[in-house]
Design a protein around this motif. Structure first.
Motif: not given
Length: 223
Positions: A203-209
């Motif tokens: 989820a953290d990586q998706c938020a950055i993207a």
């Protein structure tokens, strides 16, 4: 037959027991035999803990490799292919139902970007307002929610008939909530500690993207 038990203790915690079966109804072990049995139990405990540590290390390595693959997929393009990213998570861990939502518009409504596993007509509806359903509450509060049994949570909005547990994380960049990620299971208490750790990192990586995609969209609109 008779059974004698020797405890398997690791750092003061009972992790199992060693059972010694005898053919006679009553067998009394000598002090030497008891010491030998306990020595064997101690060796078995050490071997068990080494195996557990090795498995945990393998899982960590697999998880880091997976998250690296997700990161490469996310940075390979300026827009976000939500369905493809969810597919990576599903292929790696076999999750049945996945959805990703983004907060959009002046009213900040939850917009369903992609979902996997659900029928096209569905028996429920995707939450559209912040604060509606568990995913809406996650988007509103900015904190994760794990529901081990959705039948006991009145906030739950059914997405499929066989769903029994739900794991939802906010997509947060800085102090701003950009959306939410939902993973559901047909099993009660269907998510382990490892699942929660990996989905949180995902989820953290998706938020950055998602943040990068929004910034790119804003920049291109100004041109």
């Amino acid at each position: 037959t008779s059974v004698s038990l020797a405890p398997l203790v690791y750092r003061g915690q009972l992790v199992g027991c060693l059972a010694l079966d005898g053919r006679e109804r009553s067998v009394r072990l000598s002090p030497g035999e008891l010491r030998l049995a306990q020595l064997f139990a101690d060796q078995a405990t050490a071997a068990l803990q080494r195996a557990r540590a090795a498995r945990a290390l393998r899982e960590r390595i697999d998880d880091y490799a997976f998250l690296a693959r997700v990161s490469r997929a996310l940075v390979s393009r300026l827009d976000v292919d939500y369905a493809a990213i969810l597919s990576l998570l599903r292929e790696q861990f076999g999750y049945h139902y996945l959805s990703i939502f983004a907060l959009e518009g002046e009213a900040q409504s939850l917009v369903l970007k992609a979902q996997l596993g659900y029928s096209t007509d569905g028996i429920g509806k995707a939450p559209s307002a912040v604060g509606e359903g568990i995913v809406g509450v996650v988007a509103q509060s900015g904190t994760m929610i794990y529901v081990p049994d959705v039948s006991r949570d009145t906030r739950y909005i059914a997405g499929a008939r066989d769903i029994r547990s739900l794991l939802a994380y906010p997509l947060t960049f800085g102090d701003q909530v950009l959306g939410a990620l939902s993973v559901e299971s047909p099993h009660v208490d269907g998510f382990s500690v490892r699942d929660r750790r990996v989905v949180a990192a995902f989820a953290d990586q998706c938020a950055i993207a998602l943040s990068n995609a929004k910034q790119y969209s804003t920049a291109t609109d100004r041109l």
